[in-house]
Design an enzyme around this catalytic site. Structure first.
Site, PDB file in Angstrom:
ATOM      1  N   GLY A 188     -80.619  69.292   3.281  1.00  0.00           N
ATOM      2  CA  GLY A 188     -81.191  69.277   4.618  1.00  0.00           C
ATOM      3  C   GLY A 188     -80.479  70.167   5.611  1.00  0.00           C
ATOM      4  O   GLY A 188     -79.672  71.031   5.254  1.00  0.00           O
TER       5      GLY A 188
ATOM      6  N   CYS B 299     -70.387  74.445   3.038  1.00  0.00           N
ATOM      7  CA  CYS B 299     -71.834  74.615   2.940  1.00  0.00           C
ATOM      8  C   CYS B 299     -72.520  73.940   4.136  1.00  0.00           C
ATOM      9  O   CYS B 299     -72.446  74.454   5.248  1.00  0.00           O
ATOM     10  CB  CYS B 299     -72.348  74.124   1.585  1.00  0.00           C
ATOM     11  SG  CYS B 299     -73.965  74.820   1.137  1.00  0.00           S
TER      12      CYS B 299
ATOM     13  N   SER C 189     -79.989  77.652   1.385  1.00  0.00           N
ATOM     14  CA  SER C 189     -81.179  78.337   1.899  1.00  0.00           C
ATOM     15  C   SER C 189     -81.040  78.642   3.382  1.00  0.00           C
ATOM     16  O   SER C 189     -81.840  79.394   3.935  1.00  0.00           O
ATOM     17  CB  SER C 189     -82.432  77.476   1.668  1.00  0.00           C
ATOM     18  OG  SER C 189     -82.287  76.223   2.310  1.00  0.00           O
ATOM     19  N   LEU C 190     -80.032  78.037   4.034  1.00  0.00           N
ATOM     20  CA  LEU C 190     -79.750  78.282   5.450  1.00  0.00           C
ATOM     21  C   LEU C 190     -78.464  79.085   5.584  1.00  0.00           C
ATOM     22  O   LEU C 190     -77.611  79.061   4.695  1.00  0.00           O
ATOM     23  CB  LEU C 190     -79.600  76.955   6.205  1.00  0.00           C
ATOM     24  CG  LEU C 190     -80.788  75.997   6.169  1.00  0.00           C
ATOM     25  CD1 LEU C 190     -80.435  74.683   6.854  1.00  0.00           C
ATOM     26  CD2 LEU C 190     -82.022  76.625   6.797  1.00  0.00           C
TER      27      LEU C 190
ATOM     28  N   HIS D  11     -69.186  77.515  -2.123  1.00  0.00           N
ATOM     29  CA  HIS D  11     -68.585  76.328  -2.745  1.00  0.00           C
ATOM     30  C   HIS D  11     -67.267  76.686  -3.440  1.00  0.00           C
ATOM     31  O   HIS D  11     -67.260  77.112  -4.597  1.00  0.00           O
ATOM     32  CB  HIS D  11     -69.557  75.722  -3.759  1.00  0.00           C
ATOM     33  CG  HIS D  11     -70.684  74.980  -3.133  1.00  0.00           C
ATOM     34  ND1 HIS D  11     -70.718  73.606  -3.051  1.00  0.00           N
ATOM     35  CD2 HIS D  11     -71.815  75.424  -2.528  1.00  0.00           C
ATOM     36  CE1 HIS D  11     -71.828  73.228  -2.435  1.00  0.00           C
ATOM     37  NE2 HIS D  11     -72.507  74.313  -2.108  1.00  0.00           N
TER      38      HIS D  11
ATOM     39  N   GLU E   7     -65.162  74.731  -4.698  1.00  0.00           N
ATOM     40  CA  GLU E   7     -64.879  73.815  -5.809  1.00  0.00           C
ATOM     41  C   GLU E   7     -65.634  74.173  -7.079  1.00  0.00           C
ATOM     42  O   GLU E   7     -65.346  73.623  -8.158  1.00  0.00           O
ATOM     43  CB  GLU E   7     -65.208  72.376  -5.394  1.00  0.00           C
ATOM     44  CG  GLU E   7     -66.669  71.988  -5.427  1.00  0.00           C
ATOM     45  CD  GLU E   7     -67.517  72.585  -4.306  1.00  0.00           C
ATOM     46  OE1 GLU E   7     -68.741  72.375  -4.325  1.00  0.00           O
ATOM     47  OE2 GLU E   7     -66.969  73.280  -3.415  1.00  0.00           O
TER      48      GLU E   7
END
Length: 201
Positions: free
Chosen positions: A59, A84, A134-135, A170, A172
Protein backbone atom coordinates in the site's frame (compact mmCIF):
# COMPACT_ATOMS: atom_id res chain seq x y z
CA UNK A 1 24.28 -1.96 20.56
CA UNK A 2 20.96 -0.41 19.59
CA UNK A 3 17.57 -1.12 21.07
CA UNK A 4 15.54 -1.29 17.87
CA UNK A 5 11.83 -0.59 18.05
CA UNK A 6 10.63 -2.17 14.83
CA UNK A 7 7.35 -1.00 13.30
CA UNK A 8 5.89 -3.89 11.30
CA UNK A 9 3.69 -2.81 8.41
CA UNK A 10 2.37 -6.37 8.02
CA UNK A 11 5.06 -7.33 5.55
CA UNK A 12 6.61 -10.66 4.60
CA UNK A 13 10.09 -9.12 4.77
CA UNK A 14 9.73 -8.20 8.45
CA UNK A 15 11.44 -11.23 9.93
CA UNK A 16 14.27 -11.18 7.38
CA UNK A 17 15.06 -7.67 8.58
CA UNK A 18 14.63 -8.55 12.25
CA UNK A 19 16.95 -11.54 11.88
CA UNK A 20 19.54 -9.38 10.13
CA UNK A 21 19.52 -6.76 12.89
CA UNK A 22 19.70 -9.42 15.60
CA UNK A 23 22.61 -11.12 13.84
CA UNK A 24 24.40 -7.76 14.01
CA UNK A 25 24.06 -7.84 17.80
CA UNK A 26 21.12 -5.49 18.31
CA UNK A 27 18.01 -6.03 20.43
CA UNK A 28 14.80 -5.87 18.39
CA UNK A 29 11.23 -5.52 19.66
CA UNK A 30 8.41 -5.66 17.10
CA UNK A 31 5.27 -3.52 17.23
CA UNK A 32 2.62 -3.68 14.51
CA UNK A 33 1.29 -0.47 13.03
CA UNK A 34 -2.23 -1.09 14.36
CA UNK A 35 -1.08 -0.04 17.83
CA UNK A 36 -1.51 3.57 18.90
CA UNK A 37 1.29 6.10 18.56
CA UNK A 38 0.88 6.75 22.29
CA UNK A 39 1.61 3.10 23.15
CA UNK A 40 4.72 3.06 20.98
CA UNK A 41 6.00 6.33 22.47
CA UNK A 42 5.62 4.86 25.94
CA UNK A 43 7.60 1.79 24.89
CA UNK A 44 10.36 4.02 23.50
CA UNK A 45 10.74 5.80 26.83
CA UNK A 46 11.91 2.53 28.38
CA UNK A 47 14.79 2.05 25.92
CA UNK A 48 18.44 3.08 26.00
CA UNK A 49 20.01 3.81 22.58
CA UNK A 50 16.67 3.54 20.76
CA UNK A 51 16.43 3.40 16.98
CA UNK A 52 13.04 3.16 15.28
CA UNK A 53 12.97 1.01 12.13
CA UNK A 54 9.99 1.38 9.78
CA UNK A 55 9.41 -1.78 7.78
CA UNK A 56 8.42 -2.41 4.19
CA UNK A 57 4.79 -3.24 3.52
CA UNK A 58 1.90 -3.10 1.06
CA UNK A 59 0.00 0.00 0.00
CA UNK A 60 0.73 3.70 0.32
CA UNK A 61 2.50 5.42 3.24
CA UNK A 62 -0.71 7.21 4.26
CA UNK A 63 -2.41 3.83 4.81
CA UNK A 64 0.01 2.48 7.41
CA UNK A 65 -1.87 2.75 10.69
CA UNK A 66 -0.01 4.77 13.31
CA UNK A 67 3.18 5.23 11.26
CA UNK A 68 2.48 8.70 9.74
CA UNK A 69 1.50 10.12 13.15
CA UNK A 70 4.46 8.43 14.80
CA UNK A 71 6.87 9.96 12.30
CA UNK A 72 5.53 13.45 12.98
CA UNK A 73 5.91 12.94 16.72
CA UNK A 74 9.37 11.35 16.67
CA UNK A 75 11.37 13.09 13.93
CA UNK A 76 14.17 15.03 15.56
CA UNK A 77 13.74 13.12 18.81
CA UNK A 78 14.70 9.52 17.98
CA UNK A 79 16.89 8.15 15.15
CA UNK A 80 14.83 6.39 12.48
CA UNK A 81 15.53 4.11 9.53
CA UNK A 82 12.83 3.45 6.93
CA UNK A 83 12.91 0.66 4.37
CA UNK A 84 10.82 0.70 1.17
CA UNK A 85 7.36 1.74 2.47
CA UNK A 86 9.07 3.12 5.59
CA UNK A 87 11.34 5.22 3.37
CA UNK A 88 8.34 6.55 1.45
CA UNK A 89 6.64 7.48 4.74
CA UNK A 90 9.75 9.44 5.76
CA UNK A 91 9.68 11.39 2.49
CA UNK A 92 6.01 12.30 3.05
CA UNK A 93 6.58 13.15 6.73
CA UNK A 94 9.12 15.80 5.72
CA UNK A 95 6.79 17.28 3.09
CA UNK A 96 7.81 15.37 -0.02
CA UNK A 97 5.69 13.59 -2.62
CA UNK A 98 5.50 9.85 -3.32
CA UNK A 99 3.87 8.72 -6.58
CA UNK A 100 3.95 5.96 -9.18
CA UNK A 101 7.40 4.91 -10.34
CA UNK A 102 6.18 4.26 -13.89
CA UNK A 103 6.55 0.51 -13.52
CA UNK A 104 6.03 -2.19 -10.91
CA UNK A 105 9.38 -3.51 -9.72
CA UNK A 106 9.26 -6.91 -8.03
CA UNK A 107 12.52 -8.65 -7.27
CA UNK A 108 14.67 -6.71 -9.70
CA UNK A 109 18.40 -6.16 -9.21
CA UNK A 110 19.55 -2.64 -10.12
CA UNK A 111 22.94 -0.98 -10.00
CA UNK A 112 22.72 2.01 -7.67
CA UNK A 113 25.05 5.00 -7.59
CA UNK A 114 25.56 6.45 -4.09
CA UNK A 115 27.17 9.62 -2.74
CA UNK A 116 29.59 8.00 -0.26
CA UNK A 117 27.54 9.08 2.74
CA UNK A 118 28.52 7.42 6.04
CA UNK A 119 25.74 4.84 5.62
CA UNK A 120 27.58 3.61 2.52
CA UNK A 121 31.01 3.58 4.14
CA UNK A 122 33.29 1.03 2.49
CA UNK A 123 30.71 0.03 -0.13
CA UNK A 124 31.26 0.13 -3.89
CA UNK A 125 29.38 2.47 -6.20
CA UNK A 126 27.56 1.30 -8.19
CA UNK A 127 26.10 -1.19 -5.71
CA UNK A 128 23.75 -4.06 -6.63
CA UNK A 129 20.43 -3.64 -4.81
CA UNK A 130 17.09 -5.49 -4.67
CA UNK A 131 13.99 -3.49 -5.57
CA UNK A 132 10.34 -4.34 -4.83
CA UNK A 133 8.19 -1.25 -5.35
CA UNK A 134 5.68 0.57 -7.54
CA UNK A 135 5.93 3.94 -5.76
CA UNK A 136 8.92 6.28 -5.54
CA UNK A 137 9.74 9.72 -4.15
CA UNK A 138 9.00 12.14 -6.99
CA UNK A 139 9.58 15.33 -4.98
CA UNK A 140 12.17 15.33 -2.20
CA UNK A 141 11.85 18.16 0.34
CA UNK A 142 14.79 20.40 1.19
CA UNK A 143 15.00 18.82 4.66
CA UNK A 144 16.13 15.54 3.08
CA UNK A 145 19.33 14.90 1.13
CA UNK A 146 19.31 12.31 -1.66
CA UNK A 147 22.20 9.91 -1.08
CA UNK A 148 21.64 7.33 -3.84
CA UNK A 149 19.81 6.95 -7.15
CA UNK A 150 19.07 4.48 -9.94
CA UNK A 151 18.56 6.15 -13.32
CA UNK A 152 17.39 9.35 -11.63
CA UNK A 153 15.00 7.57 -9.24
CA UNK A 154 15.58 8.29 -5.55
CA UNK A 155 16.87 5.22 -3.70
CA UNK A 156 17.90 6.72 -0.35
CA UNK A 157 17.62 9.92 1.67
CA UNK A 158 18.91 11.28 4.97
CA UNK A 159 18.23 14.08 7.40
CA UNK A 160 21.59 14.50 9.07
CA UNK A 161 20.44 16.58 12.05
CA UNK A 162 17.48 14.33 12.91
CA UNK A 163 19.40 11.09 12.24
CA UNK A 164 16.70 9.83 9.90
CA UNK A 165 17.44 7.81 6.78
CA UNK A 166 15.37 5.93 4.24
CA UNK A 167 16.14 3.17 1.74
CA UNK A 168 13.75 2.58 -1.17
CA UNK A 169 15.41 -0.79 -1.79
CA UNK A 170 15.73 -3.90 0.41
CA UNK A 171 19.13 -4.20 2.16
CA UNK A 172 18.04 -7.46 3.79
CA UNK A 173 17.51 -9.21 0.43
CA UNK A 174 20.10 -11.73 -0.71
CA UNK A 175 20.08 -9.83 -4.02
CA UNK A 176 21.50 -6.71 -2.34
CA UNK A 177 25.25 -7.12 -2.13
CA UNK A 178 26.80 -5.94 1.15
CA UNK A 179 23.32 -5.56 2.69
CA UNK A 180 24.45 -6.54 6.19
CA UNK A 181 27.26 -3.98 6.07
CA UNK A 182 24.82 -1.33 4.91
CA UNK A 183 22.44 -2.01 7.80
CA UNK A 184 25.34 -2.04 10.27
CA UNK A 185 26.55 1.29 8.89
CA UNK A 186 23.04 2.76 9.14
CA UNK A 187 22.73 1.83 12.83
CA UNK A 188 26.23 3.15 13.58
CA UNK A 189 25.35 6.42 11.86
CA UNK A 190 22.00 6.68 13.64
CA UNK A 191 23.67 6.32 17.04
CA UNK A 192 26.77 8.39 16.26
CA UNK A 193 25.31 11.66 17.47
CA UNK A 194 21.70 11.16 18.34
CA UNK A 195 19.14 13.98 18.44
CA UNK A 196 19.44 16.10 21.58
CA UNK A 197 15.83 15.68 22.63
CA UNK A 198 15.14 12.63 24.76
CA UNK A 199 11.65 13.44 26.02
CA UNK A 200 8.54 13.13 23.92
CA UNK A 201 6.17 16.08 24.01
Amino acid sequence: MANILFIDNFDSFTYNLVDQFRSLGHVVTIYRNNLSADAIEQALLQLDNPVVVLSPGPGAPSETGCMPELLQRLKGKVPMIGICLGHQAIVEAYGGVVAGAGEIIHGKVSMMEHQNHAIYRGLPSPLAIARYHSLVATQVPSALTVTAEVNGLVMSVVNEADKVCGFQFHPESIMTTHGATLLANAIDWALSSTPAQTQFA
